[in-house]
Scaffold this motif. Structure first.
Motif, PDB file in Angstrom:
ATOM      1  N   GLY A   8       0.819  -1.204   0.000  1.00  0.00           N
ATOM      2  CA  GLY A   8       0.000   0.000   0.000  1.00  0.00           C
ATOM      3  C   GLY A   8       0.852   1.252   0.000  1.00  0.00           C
ATOM      4  O   GLY A   8       0.586   2.219  -0.733  1.00  0.00           O
ATOM      5  N   VAL A   9       1.906   1.243   0.816  1.00  0.00           N
ATOM      6  CA  VAL A   9       2.838   2.371   0.829  1.00  0.00           C
ATOM      7  C   VAL A   9       3.585   2.439  -0.502  1.00  0.00           C
ATOM      8  O   VAL A   9       3.867   3.520  -1.028  1.00  0.00           O
ATOM      9  CB  VAL A   9       3.818   2.266   2.015  1.00  0.00           C
ATOM     10  N   GLY A  10       3.891   1.273  -1.073  1.00  0.00           N
ATOM     11  CA  GLY A  10       4.545   1.235  -2.379  1.00  0.00           C
ATOM     12  C   GLY A  10       3.707   1.899  -3.459  1.00  0.00           C
ATOM     13  O   GLY A  10       4.216   2.705  -4.246  1.00  0.00           O
ATOM     14  N   LEU A  11       2.418   1.587  -3.499  1.00  0.00           N
ATOM     15  CA  LEU A  11       1.523   2.203  -4.486  1.00  0.00           C
ATOM     16  C   LEU A  11       1.431   3.705  -4.269  1.00  0.00           C
ATOM     17  O   LEU A  11       1.406   4.488  -5.231  1.00  0.00           O
ATOM     18  CB  LEU A  11       0.128   1.574  -4.389  1.00  0.00           C
ATOM     19  N   TYR A  12       1.373   4.117  -3.013  1.00  0.00           N
ATOM     20  CA  TYR A  12       1.331   5.541  -2.672  1.00  0.00           C
ATOM     21  C   TYR A  12       2.586   6.248  -3.197  1.00  0.00           C
ATOM     22  O   TYR A  12       2.517   7.351  -3.734  1.00  0.00           O
ATOM     23  CB  TYR A  12       1.211   5.679  -1.156  1.00  0.00           C
ATOM     24  N   GLY A  13       3.735   5.586  -3.059  1.00  0.00           N
ATOM     25  CA  GLY A  13       4.978   6.155  -3.574  1.00  0.00           C
ATOM     26  C   GLY A  13       4.949   6.300  -5.081  1.00  0.00           C
ATOM     27  O   GLY A  13       5.318   7.347  -5.630  1.00  0.00           O
ATOM     28  N   LEU A  14       4.477   5.264  -5.774  1.00  0.00           N
ATOM     29  CA  LEU A  14       4.409   5.321  -7.237  1.00  0.00           C
ATOM     30  C   LEU A  14       3.468   6.424  -7.705  1.00  0.00           C
ATOM     31  O   LEU A  14       3.756   7.127  -8.674  1.00  0.00           O
ATOM     32  CB  LEU A  14       3.948   3.965  -7.791  1.00  0.00           C
ATOM     33  N   LYS A  15       2.356   6.585  -7.001  1.00  0.00           N
ATOM     34  CA  LYS A  15       1.397   7.615  -7.399  1.00  0.00           C
ATOM     35  C   LYS A  15       1.985   9.016  -7.226  1.00  0.00           C
ATOM     36  O   LYS A  15       1.666   9.933  -7.986  1.00  0.00           O
ATOM     37  CB  LYS A  15       0.105   7.480  -6.603  1.00  0.00           C
TER      38      LYS A  15
END
Length: 372
Positions: A57-64
């Motif tokens: 979830g934090v990974g997706l937030y970073g990509l966004k």
């Protein structure tokens, strides 16, 4: 573009590539020996983007976060494919940490019904503590098991769930969801913020009325530092001024204390007020990103730029040539003793990669932040 900003963009590309290809530690077998894996922070789900849990979830937030800069590839297709693959494999049981991916996925095409299903679970069905706190339920040994943590609230919840709840409330103009998000912020401040030290405890146990080891954990505090600017920005005009001020003043008080505790290296110690504990990169990255966001959203003045500059320099030194973010503490359950936090292993993780991305993408928003 300055040379410094070119270096930051190159670092972000390397970190992102490593996030998408991150593997479990080579010494995985030895980490599992003796049944002590959880005590030292070894959770297989933390490494890479293969699972659906809070690190991803934090990974997706970073990509966004990278979408704001045209220099970077558009990762929207990766995010969409990732979600569809996870759904095909079978999603984990709903809990606090497995809600984290929805903060990003709620904006993805064809994910609206999934987001609505999960926000309904948060509001109507998630286990509660006294005073209607969101009990910090997490995944067990598999995605189909739960650890209930009866009667406990953890500071992590504000980032993992409450940002999603408030964002959904604003998107669908659902007053109940917005009010619930504000309540959770107020409750977590009430029971976790140490007014004397201006720092947050990791958690609170309503059943036994204590703060466990009373530790001021770096990454735990950083979830608040990072979440508040996001929360205040998305809730513009949606929250009463007195409640807004209470949250902002708590954030400002915490930030001022964090400035005092920054180590000579530019990082923060994993136990913030214990200089004998190791300095830690993921929490330091989130703290710095939260400060930069606070300045960008008008919650802090520019006097904090030098503190951020020092931290950014230190974090850039902790990125290897292949883009691995170094000196990241592994997954950390609440410790019964302060020493438990010092025993958490150092290992590359999805959230470590992602929080460095979040920080450096925020640096790129501050062209006046000189990076040499």
């Amino acid at each position: 573009m300055t040379k410094g900003m070119e270096n930051v963009r190159e670092a972000v590309l390397n970190i992102t590539n490593q996030l998408l290809h991150l593997k479990r530690p080579k010494n995985e077998a030895s980490l599992k020996e003796g049944g002590e894996a959880e005590k030292i922070g070894y959770f297989p789900r933390d490494f890479g983007m293969e699972e659906w849990d809070w690190p991803q979830g934090v990974g997706l937030y970073g990509l966004k976060n990278l979408a704001r800069d045209d220099y970077f590839p558009n990762y929207s297709e990766f995010i969409k494919d990732w979600a569809e693959n996870q759904i095909h494999r079978g999603l984990p049981l709903k809990n606090i940490n497995t809600t984290a991916p929805l903060l990003t996925l709620m904006d993805v095409e064809n994910m609206e019904n999934l987001a609505l299903e999960w926000v309904d679970w948060v509001y109507h069905h998630a286990p509660r503590t006294k005073e209607n706190g969101l009990q910090h339920v997490t995944s067990g040994d598999t995605k189909n098991e739960l650890k209930l943590h009866e009667g406990q609230i953890w500071i992590d919840t504000l980032f993992m769930v409450v940002l999603f709840l408030s964002k959904m409330g604003v998107k669908y103009d659902n007053q109940a969801w917005k009010d619930e998000a504000v309540h959770q912020f107020n409750l977590h401040i009430k029971y976790l913020f140490n007014q004397k030290e201006s720092l947050f405890y990791h958690g609170y146990d309503f059943e036994n009325e204590h703060h466990f080891s009373e530790v001021h954990w770096c990454r735990g505090n950083s979830w608040f530092t990072l979440a508040v600017p996001e929360f205040i920005d998305m809730m513009k005009g949606q929250i009463s001024e007195d409640k807004r001020q209470m949250i902002v003043k708590t954030y400002q008080s915490q930030v001022n204390r964090l400035v005092e505790l920054q180590s000579e290296t530019g990082l923060w110690h994993t136990i913030l007020d214990d200089p004998d504990s190791y300095t830690e990169v993921s929490g330091s990255a989130a703290i710095t990103a939260g400060m930069l966001k606070g300045m960008r959203y008008g919650l802090l003045d520019c006097s904090y730029l030098e503190v951020c500059h020092k931290s950014v320099q230190a974090i850039l030194k902790n990125i290897s040539e292949d883009g691995t973010v170094l000196n990241v503490s592994a997954g950390t359950a609440i410790g019964k003793e302060k020493e438990d936090y010092k025993r958490i292993i150092i290992a590359p993780t999805a959230y470590g990669q992602a929080l460095a991305i979040v920080l450096l993408s925020e640096v790129l928003e501050h062209e006046n932040l000189s990076v040499k």
